[in-house]
Design a protein around this motif. Structure first.
Motif, mmCIF file in Angstrom:
data_model
loop_
_atom_site.group_PDB
_atom_site.id
_atom_site.type_symbol
_atom_site.label_atom_id
_atom_site.label_comp_id
_atom_site.label_asym_id
_atom_site.label_seq_id
_atom_site.Cartn_x
_atom_site.Cartn_y
_atom_site.Cartn_z
ATOM 1 N N ALA A 1 0.839 -1.201 0.000
ATOM 2 C CA ALA A 1 0.000 0.000 0.000
ATOM 3 C C ALA A 1 0.872 1.247 0.000
ATOM 4 C CB ALA A 1 -0.919 -0.010 1.218
ATOM 5 N N ASP A 2 1.936 1.242 0.790
ATOM 6 C CA ASP A 2 2.846 2.385 0.841
ATOM 7 C C ASP A 2 3.562 2.586 -0.493
ATOM 8 O OD1 ASP A 2 2.187 2.907 3.452
ATOM 9 O OD2 ASP A 2 3.890 1.824 4.305
ATOM 10 N N GLU A 3 4.026 1.470 -1.083
ATOM 11 C CA GLU A 3 4.776 1.537 -2.340
ATOM 12 C C GLU A 3 3.899 2.046 -3.488
ATOM 13 O OE1 GLU A 3 7.933 0.768 -3.265
ATOM 14 O OE2 GLU A 3 8.711 0.140 -1.318
ATOM 15 N N CYS A 4 2.626 1.613 -3.491
ATOM 16 C CA CYS A 4 1.739 1.919 -4.617
ATOM 17 C C CYS A 4 0.799 3.091 -4.337
ATOM 18 C CB CYS A 4 0.916 0.680 -4.977
ATOM 19 S SG CYS A 4 1.899 -0.736 -5.487
ATOM 20 N N TYR A 5 0.918 3.700 -3.141
ATOM 21 C CA TYR A 5 0.065 4.827 -2.755
ATOM 22 C C TYR A 5 -1.413 4.455 -2.830
ATOM 23 C CZ TYR A 5 4.476 7.251 -3.503
ATOM 24 O OH TYR A 5 5.793 7.617 -3.446
ATOM 25 N N LEU A 6 -1.730 3.301 -2.239
ATOM 26 C CA LEU A 6 -3.101 2.800 -2.229
ATOM 27 C C LEU A 6 -3.514 2.490 -0.796
ATOM 28 C CD1 LEU A 6 -2.815 0.253 -5.192
ATOM 29 C CD2 LEU A 6 -3.941 2.494 -5.283
ATOM 30 N N SER A 7 -4.809 2.346 -0.580
ATOM 31 C CA SER A 7 -5.288 1.945 0.735
ATOM 32 C C SER A 7 -5.106 0.446 0.915
ATOM 33 C CB SER A 7 -6.765 2.304 0.900
ATOM 34 O OG SER A 7 -7.564 1.462 0.079
ATOM 35 N N ILE A 8 -5.086 0.009 2.175
ATOM 36 C CA ILE A 8 -4.972 -1.428 2.461
ATOM 37 C C ILE A 8 -6.127 -2.189 1.825
ATOM 38 C CG2 ILE A 8 -5.282 -3.116 4.314
ATOM 39 C CD1 ILE A 8 -2.506 -2.338 4.207
ATOM 40 N N THR A 9 -7.336 -1.640 1.912
ATOM 41 C CA THR A 9 -8.511 -2.305 1.334
ATOM 42 C C THR A 9 -8.354 -2.488 -0.163
ATOM 43 O OG1 THR A 9 -9.957 -1.352 3.033
ATOM 44 C CG2 THR A 9 -11.009 -2.167 1.026
ATOM 45 N N THR A 10 -7.847 -1.463 -0.840
ATOM 46 C CA THR A 10 -7.635 -1.557 -2.287
ATOM 47 C C THR A 10 -6.580 -2.599 -2.613
ATOM 48 O OG1 THR A 10 -8.249 0.771 -2.602
ATOM 49 C CG2 THR A 10 -6.989 -0.282 -4.369
ATOM 50 N N VAL A 11 -5.511 -2.634 -1.836
ATOM 51 C CA VAL A 11 -4.455 -3.624 -2.064
ATOM 52 C C VAL A 11 -5.011 -5.036 -1.892
ATOM 53 C CG1 VAL A 11 -2.295 -4.578 -1.156
ATOM 54 C CG2 VAL A 11 -2.551 -2.109 -1.449
ATOM 55 N N LYS A 12 -5.776 -5.259 -0.838
ATOM 56 C CA LYS A 12 -6.355 -6.586 -0.617
ATOM 57 C C LYS A 12 -7.235 -7.001 -1.786
ATOM 58 C CE LYS A 12 -6.336 -6.509 4.456
ATOM 59 N NZ LYS A 12 -7.181 -6.478 5.683
ATOM 60 N N THR A 13 -7.991 -6.060 -2.328
ATOM 61 C CA THR A 13 -8.848 -6.354 -3.485
ATOM 62 C C THR A 13 -8.002 -6.729 -4.693
ATOM 63 O OG1 THR A 13 -10.570 -4.839 -2.710
ATOM 64 C CG2 THR A 13 -10.594 -5.418 -5.046
ATOM 65 N N HIS A 14 -6.935 -5.953 -4.938
ATOM 66 C CA HIS A 14 -6.049 -6.229 -6.073
ATOM 67 C C HIS A 14 -5.354 -7.589 -5.915
ATOM 68 C CE1 HIS A 14 -6.310 -2.695 -8.561
ATOM 69 N NE2 HIS A 14 -6.023 -1.869 -7.553
ATOM 70 N N VAL A 15 -4.879 -7.885 -4.708
ATOM 71 C CA VAL A 15 -4.182 -9.147 -4.471
ATOM 72 C C VAL A 15 -5.138 -10.324 -4.678
ATOM 73 C CG1 VAL A 15 -3.060 -10.598 -2.743
ATOM 74 C CG2 VAL A 15 -2.446 -8.181 -2.937
ATOM 75 N N SER A 16 -6.363 -10.198 -4.181
ATOM 76 C CA SER A 16 -7.361 -11.254 -4.362
ATOM 77 C C SER A 16 -7.647 -11.485 -5.846
ATOM 78 C CB SER A 16 -8.654 -10.873 -3.637
ATOM 79 O OG SER A 16 -9.655 -11.847 -3.823
ATOM 80 N N ARG A 17 -7.798 -10.394 -6.599
ATOM 81 C CA ARG A 17 -8.051 -10.506 -8.039
ATOM 82 C C ARG A 17 -6.826 -11.081 -8.750
ATOM 83 N NH1 ARG A 17 -9.172 -5.333 -9.257
ATOM 84 N NH2 ARG A 17 -11.338 -5.628 -8.608
ATOM 85 N N LEU A 18 -5.644 -10.688 -8.298
ATOM 86 C CA LEU A 18 -4.402 -11.203 -8.880
ATOM 87 C C LEU A 18 -4.320 -12.719 -8.737
ATOM 88 C CD1 LEU A 18 -1.499 -10.734 -9.996
ATOM 89 C CD2 LEU A 18 -0.772 -10.417 -7.628
ATOM 90 N N LEU A 19 -4.611 -13.218 -7.549
ATOM 91 C CA LEU A 19 -4.575 -14.667 -7.317
ATOM 92 C C LEU A 19 -5.587 -15.387 -8.197
ATOM 93 C CD1 LEU A 19 -4.232 -14.790 -3.417
ATOM 94 C CD2 LEU A 19 -2.437 -15.069 -5.117
ATOM 95 N N GLN A 20 -6.770 -14.811 -8.350
ATOM 96 C CA GLN A 20 -7.799 -15.419 -9.182
ATOM 97 C C GLN A 20 -7.344 -15.494 -10.635
ATOM 98 O OE1 GLN A 20 -11.312 -13.043 -8.460
ATOM 99 N NE2 GLN A 20 -12.010 -14.381 -6.801
ATOM 100 N N ARG A 21 -6.774 -14.413 -11.130
ATOM 101 C CA ARG A 21 -6.340 -14.379 -12.534
ATOM 102 C C ARG A 21 -5.213 -15.376 -12.812
ATOM 103 N NH1 ARG A 21 -6.331 -8.228 -14.987
ATOM 104 N NH2 ARG A 21 -8.533 -7.778 -14.596
ATOM 105 N N LEU A 22 -4.361 -15.576 -11.824
ATOM 106 C CA LEU A 22 -3.243 -16.496 -12.005
ATOM 107 C C LEU A 22 -3.615 -17.935 -11.639
ATOM 108 C CD1 LEU A 22 -0.301 -14.330 -10.592
ATOM 109 C CD2 LEU A 22 -0.938 -14.703 -12.989
ATOM 110 N N GLY A 23 -4.809 -18.134 -11.104
ATOM 111 C CA GLY A 23 -5.243 -19.470 -10.717
ATOM 112 C C GLY A 23 -4.475 -19.996 -9.518
ATOM 113 N N LEU A 24 -4.157 -19.099 -8.572
ATOM 114 C CA LEU A 24 -3.361 -19.463 -7.407
ATOM 115 C C LEU A 24 -4.208 -19.375 -6.136
ATOM 116 C CD1 LEU A 24 -0.170 -17.405 -8.335
ATOM 117 C CD2 LEU A 24 -0.607 -19.833 -8.778
#
Length: 213
Positions: A171-194
């Motif tokens: 969140a600090d590196e990307c200037y995003l909120s924790i909630t937004t990061v969690k959403t992105h990470v969840s979507r990332l895992l789904q897209r990669l099938g992980l």
């Protein structure tokens, strides 16, 4: 104080004195196989389980899976020999949050315990590149297709996950909120099938995008 359970082969038994040399570490119990590990985890409720990857057979993998299947799962930190083999990746894929080498000192081990307890990953970049060498690379069609589906932000997050960063650090590196990061990470895992972020870290190394900027 970090509550730690050690799962280690009977013929190793070298981690307890290392941990007990650190004031902020409390060893709540020890186990020598998956059955004992799960029983001890239920009884002592450690924050972190230190898992010896050299348990007989697939003991470390099974123990890790069972521990992470508990209602209040601990974080798992793998411990490997100074010359690690594929068992490290097997335990990481089972859900361990990272690894350290057996002969690391008390300061390094304590730092690793605190890092995984806080939700981060502990990965040695040199060892990870050695272990993932010869696996799917950034140029393989399968990896290219998966990487191509990611947004720039998701690629950056994947690289940061590969670097062992927590959601807070991302969140600090990307200037995003924790909630937004969690959403992105969840979507990332789904897209990669992980299934979990450590698998994403392994994928980042296989795709050679750790350090992507």
């Amino acid at each position: 104080m970090s509550r730690v359970l050690i799962v280690e082969s009977h013929d190793r038994s070298g981690l307890r004195p290392v941990l007990e040399a650190v004031d902020t570490m409390v060893v709540v119990g020890e186990a020598a196989d998956a059955v004992q590990a799960v029983k001890a985890a239920k009884e002592y409720q450690p924050a972190v389980v230190i898992m010896d990857v050299s348990l007989p057979g697939r003991g470390a993998v099974e123990a890790t899976r069972q521990l992470l299947g508990l209602g209040f799962p601990p974080r798992v930190l793998a411990v490997t020999a100074s010359s690690p083999d594929g068992r490290v990746l097997d335990v990481l894929r089972a859900g361990a949050s990272g690894f350290v080498v057996q002969d690391c000192g008390p300061v390094e081990l304590a730092h690793a315990v605190r890092t995984v307890e806080a939700g981060g990953n502990v990965l040695d970049s040199k060892i990870m590149r050695m272990l993932t060498r010869g696996r799917p690379s950034a140029g393989s069609p399968d990896v290219l297709e998966k990487i191509g589906d990611l947004t720039d932000t998701e690629r950056q997050m994947l690289a940061l996950i590969g670097g062992g960063h927590t959601n807070l650090r991302i969140a600090d590196e990307c200037y995003l909120s924790i909630t937004t990061v969690k959403t992105h990470v969840s979507r990332l895992l789904q897209r990669l099938g992980l299934e979990h972020r450590i698998q994403a870290a392994i994928f980042a190394y296989e795709a050679d995008i750790v350090g992507w900027d």
